[in-house]
Design a protein around this motif. Structure first.
Motif, PDB file in Angstrom:
ATOM      1  N   ALA A 173     -30.155 -29.016 -16.914  1.00 46.51           N
ATOM      2  CA  ALA A 173     -31.401 -28.538 -17.499  1.00 46.51           C
ATOM      3  C   ALA A 173     -31.957 -27.368 -16.695  1.00 46.51           C
ATOM      4  N   PHE A 174     -31.853 -27.446 -15.385  1.00 47.50           N
ATOM      5  CA  PHE A 174     -32.327 -26.369 -14.525  1.00 47.50           C
ATOM      6  C   PHE A 174     -31.469 -25.110 -14.691  1.00 47.50           C
ATOM      7  N   THR A 175     -30.150 -25.279 -14.713  1.00 48.28           N
ATOM      8  CA  THR A 175     -29.227 -24.142 -14.737  1.00 48.28           C
ATOM      9  C   THR A 175     -29.177 -23.454 -16.098  1.00 48.28           C
ATOM     10  N   TYR A 176     -29.168 -24.243 -17.164  1.00 47.22           N
ATOM     11  CA  TYR A 176     -28.955 -23.689 -18.497  1.00 47.22           C
ATOM     12  C   TYR A 176     -30.160 -23.812 -19.426  1.00 47.22           C
ATOM     13  N   GLY A 177     -31.201 -24.501 -18.976  1.00 46.03           N
ATOM     14  CA  GLY A 177     -32.362 -24.677 -19.832  1.00 46.03           C
ATOM     15  C   GLY A 177     -32.167 -25.709 -20.908  1.00 46.03           C
ATOM     16  N   LYS A 178     -31.077 -26.474 -20.804  1.00 45.01           N
ATOM     17  CA  LYS A 178     -30.796 -27.513 -21.788  1.00 45.01           C
ATOM     18  C   LYS A 178     -29.756 -28.467 -21.228  1.00 45.01           C
ATOM     19  N   ILE A 179     -29.601 -29.591 -21.882  1.00 46.90           N
ATOM     20  CA  ILE A 179     -28.548 -30.542 -21.546  1.00 46.90           C
ATOM     21  C   ILE A 179     -27.448 -30.393 -22.578  1.00 46.90           C
ATOM     22  N   ARG A 180     -26.222 -30.447 -22.121  1.00 40.75           N
ATOM     23  CA  ARG A 180     -25.098 -30.220 -23.026  1.00 40.75           C
ATOM     24  C   ARG A 180     -25.075 -31.193 -24.203  1.00 40.75           C
ATOM     25  N   ASN A 181     -24.450 -30.762 -25.280  1.00 37.81           N
ATOM     26  CA  ASN A 181     -24.214 -31.680 -26.387  1.00 37.81           C
ATOM     27  C   ASN A 181     -22.820 -32.280 -26.207  1.00 37.81           C
ATOM     28  N   PRO A 182     -22.498 -33.346 -26.917  1.00 39.46           N
ATOM     29  CA  PRO A 182     -21.217 -34.040 -26.716  1.00 39.46           C
ATOM     30  C   PRO A 182     -19.984 -33.154 -26.927  1.00 39.46           C
TER      31      PRO A 182
ATOM     32  N   PHE B 186     -20.624 -22.907 -21.516  1.00 40.71           N
ATOM     33  CA  PHE B 186     -19.827 -21.716 -21.234  1.00 40.71           C
ATOM     34  C   PHE B 186     -20.051 -20.666 -22.309  1.00 40.71           C
ATOM     35  N   LYS B 187     -19.766 -19.430 -21.954  1.00 39.67           N
ATOM     36  CA  LYS B 187     -19.860 -18.311 -22.875  1.00 39.67           C
ATOM     37  C   LYS B 187     -18.491 -17.977 -23.463  1.00 39.67           C
TER      38      LYS B 187
ATOM     39  N   GLU C  26     -18.993 -27.313 -13.321  1.00 40.87           N
ATOM     40  CA  GLU C  26     -19.803 -27.064 -14.506  1.00 40.87           C
ATOM     41  C   GLU C  26     -21.138 -26.379 -14.233  1.00 40.87           C
ATOM     42  N   LEU C  27     -21.534 -26.255 -12.969  1.00 40.02           N
ATOM     43  CA  LEU C  27     -22.801 -25.601 -12.653  1.00 40.02           C
ATOM     44  C   LEU C  27     -22.610 -24.211 -12.048  1.00 40.02           C
ATOM     45  N   ALA C  28     -21.380 -23.752 -11.958  1.00 35.04           N
ATOM     46  CA  ALA C  28     -21.110 -22.423 -11.412  1.00 35.04           C
ATOM     47  C   ALA C  28     -21.447 -21.344 -12.443  1.00 35.04           C
ATOM     48  N   ASP C  29     -21.546 -20.108 -11.988  1.00 36.70           N
ATOM     49  CA  ASP C  29     -21.705 -18.987 -12.917  1.00 36.70           C
ATOM     50  C   ASP C  29     -20.380 -18.662 -13.587  1.00 36.70           C
ATOM     51  N   VAL C  30     -19.303 -18.802 -12.834  1.00 36.11           N
ATOM     52  CA  VAL C  30     -17.964 -18.626 -13.371  1.00 36.11           C
ATOM     53  C   VAL C  30     -17.043 -19.582 -12.629  1.00 36.11           C
ATOM     54  N   SER C  31     -16.197 -20.299 -13.383  1.00 33.24           N
ATOM     55  CA  SER C  31     -15.299 -21.290 -12.798  1.00 33.24           C
ATOM     56  C   SER C  31     -13.859 -20.810 -12.910  1.00 33.24           C
ATOM     57  N   VAL C  32     -13.072 -21.076 -11.868  1.00 30.93           N
ATOM     58  CA  VAL C  32     -11.681 -20.609 -11.849  1.00 30.93           C
ATOM     59  C   VAL C  32     -10.747 -21.716 -11.388  1.00 30.93           C
TER      60      VAL C  32
ATOM     61  N   TRP D  40      -1.628 -16.457 -13.642  1.00 36.54           N
ATOM     62  CA  TRP D  40      -2.932 -16.164 -14.231  1.00 36.54           C
ATOM     63  C   TRP D  40      -3.939 -17.223 -13.791  1.00 36.54           C
ATOM     64  N   THR D  41      -5.206 -16.879 -13.862  1.00 34.52           N
ATOM     65  CA  THR D  41      -6.281 -17.795 -13.509  1.00 34.52           C
ATOM     66  C   THR D  41      -7.033 -18.226 -14.760  1.00 34.52           C
ATOM     67  N   PHE D  42      -7.141 -19.527 -14.959  1.00 38.71           N
ATOM     68  CA  PHE D  42      -7.960 -20.062 -16.047  1.00 38.71           C
ATOM     69  C   PHE D  42      -9.415 -19.840 -15.647  1.00 38.71           C
ATOM     70  N   THR D  43     -10.146 -19.071 -16.453  1.00 38.27           N
ATOM     71  CA  THR D  43     -11.486 -18.629 -16.072  1.00 38.27           C
ATOM     72  C   THR D  43     -12.506 -19.026 -17.132  1.00 38.27           C
ATOM     73  N   ILE D  44     -13.540 -19.740 -16.698  1.00 38.47           N
ATOM     74  CA  ILE D  44     -14.625 -20.142 -17.596  1.00 38.47           C
ATOM     75  C   ILE D  44     -15.878 -19.368 -17.201  1.00 38.47           C
ATOM     76  N   ILE D  45     -16.314 -18.474 -18.042  1.00 39.40           N
ATOM     77  CA  ILE D  45     -17.529 -17.695 -17.793  1.00 39.40           C
ATOM     78  C   ILE D  45     -18.690 -18.471 -18.401  1.00 39.40           C
ATOM     79  N   ARG D  46     -19.621 -18.924 -17.551  1.00 38.58           N
ATOM     80  CA  ARG D  46     -20.625 -19.878 -17.993  1.00 38.58           C
ATOM     81  C   ARG D  46     -22.013 -19.272 -18.181  1.00 38.58           C
ATOM     82  N   THR D  47     -22.404 -18.324 -17.357  1.00 34.24           N
ATOM     83  CA  THR D  47     -23.773 -17.806 -17.379  1.00 34.24           C
ATOM     84  C   THR D  47     -23.769 -16.286 -17.520  1.00 34.24           C
TER      85      THR D  47
END
Length: 361
Positions: free
Chosen positions: A81-90, A97-98, A290-296, A304-311
């Motif tokens: 809630a602090f990081t994204y302004g919401k709680i994830r849905n199922p 992530f973006k 899950e709380l990072a700005d980008v996860s690798v 290659w690196t699996f990259t999750i861009i979150r914020t």
């Protein structure tokens, strides 16, 4: 501070170290050895001893160590809630992530030392060269104990490159933050495992600005678990397999632990080293950071690196590296093996923690 704490449902009490972290984190085996409480204590009352915080001076009962510790009264929902302004849905199985991409570094000096695709190193070097950051907290290597991670503040591109590659044993990553303050850095990137990223988020949530304010970007490493150095490196790799840790040039996990030396690569079944996994990892439910700005992470990709861009910050960091020619990327198909592995490992950590919670009396 009071309004923020109220909104997030946090406790306003100020317990001392012995009444909070010692009894509920250290003595219960939950301590992540991140070092956050040590650097957060404004009175210098704590030091790390054998990977755990210990009182070396009288505790002033200010409560700041408990406000910073990621294993004390931790709530993933409040952090989301602090990081994204919401709680994830199922449907958001691995967090907010973006976009999700496979990324690979372009510069040869990074490619030569990369873990998988070198994406984290490329993002940091590009950010430093383009002025987005004035330093990066990364895990360097100990000179005394090969492949033991030592938290450092890197302020030059070559230092970031030197620190590339995964070390599979525990690092007290937050211990480099006093150096950030000493050098008066104001916009640094912090690279860490899920528990270490959670420590930064908790300091941000509780307004521990002295340490958290200079941190601009959070680069998260995906992590199933980490190992005890003495067990993995000294007892098993050196003692049982006869491999000198000083000869190791790279370590990776691709179904097995792969240990590379000039003589070749040795594959170690994960079952053989399971006994060296740190007990505290059992309470962590976050695989993909899950709380990072980008996860690798690697996730079965070759080169290659699996990259999750979150914020938005993660997008800024990643896009800067792409535009500067430090990274190239390609989409990851929904049906790919890597995506399936991400979901499998995410579920495994969630299920393990849930099962452990049900066993409690």
């Amino acid at each position: 501070m009071e309004s923020l704490s109220y909104a997030l449902g946090m406790s306003a009490k100020k317990p001392g170290f012995s009444d909070s972290l010692l009894t509920q984190v250290v003595e219960t085996g939950k301590c992540a050895s991140c070092g956050t409480c040590v650097v957060a204590c404004p009175f210098g009352s704590l030091e790390m001893a054998k990977g755990k915080p210990s009182l070396v001076k009288e505790c002033k009962v200010c409560g700041i160590c408990s406000q910073a510790c990621p294993r004390y009264e931790w709530s993933m929902e409040k952090a989301e809630a602090f990081t994204y302004g919401k709680i994830r849905n199922p449907q958001e199985e691995f967090g907010e992530f973006k976009r999700v991409v496979a990324a690979q570094a372009k510069p040869n000096d990074i490619l030569s030392v990369r873990q998988d695709g070198g994406a984290a190193t490329a993002m940091l070097v590009a950010a430093l060269k383009n002025g987005l950051i004035d330093g990066a907290v990364v895990s360097g290597k100990s000179q005394e104990k090969p492949f033991m991670p030592i938290s450092i503040l890197a302020t030059a591109p070559e230092k970031i490159v030197e620190s590339a590659g995964t070390k599979y044993t525990c690092s007290s990553a937050l211990l480099a933050l006093p150096e950030v303050l000493k050098q008066k850095k104001t916009q640094v990137a912090f690279v860490g495992t899920p528990c270490q990223i959670q420590a930064v988020r908790k300091m941000q949530m509780n307004n521990v600005k002295r340490l958290s304010a200079p941190i601009k970007y959070l680069v998260g490493l995906m992590c199933s678990e980490c190992f005890d150095y003495e067990g993995l490196m000294e007892a098993h790799i050196k003692g049982k397999l006869g491999i000198n840790p000083a000869d190791i040039t790279k370590m990776n996990i691709k179904g097995k632990m792969l240990v590379t030396t000039p003589a070749g690569t040795t594959a170690i079944p994960l079952a053989d080293i399971k006994q060296y996994v740190r007990n505290s990892c059992a309470v962590c439910e976050d695989f993909s950071n899950e709380l990072a700005d980008v996860s690798v992470g690697g996730l079965g990709l070759d080169g290659w690196t699996f990259t999750i861009i979150r914020t938005d910050k993660g997008e800024e960091l990643f896009t800067n590296a792409e535009k500067a020619g430090f990274l190239e990327s390609k989409p990851i198909e929904e049906t790919s093996f890597s995506k399936g592995l991400l979901l499998k490992l995410t579920k495994k950590k969630h299920d393990n923690v849930a099962a452990k919670a049900q066993l409690k009396p």
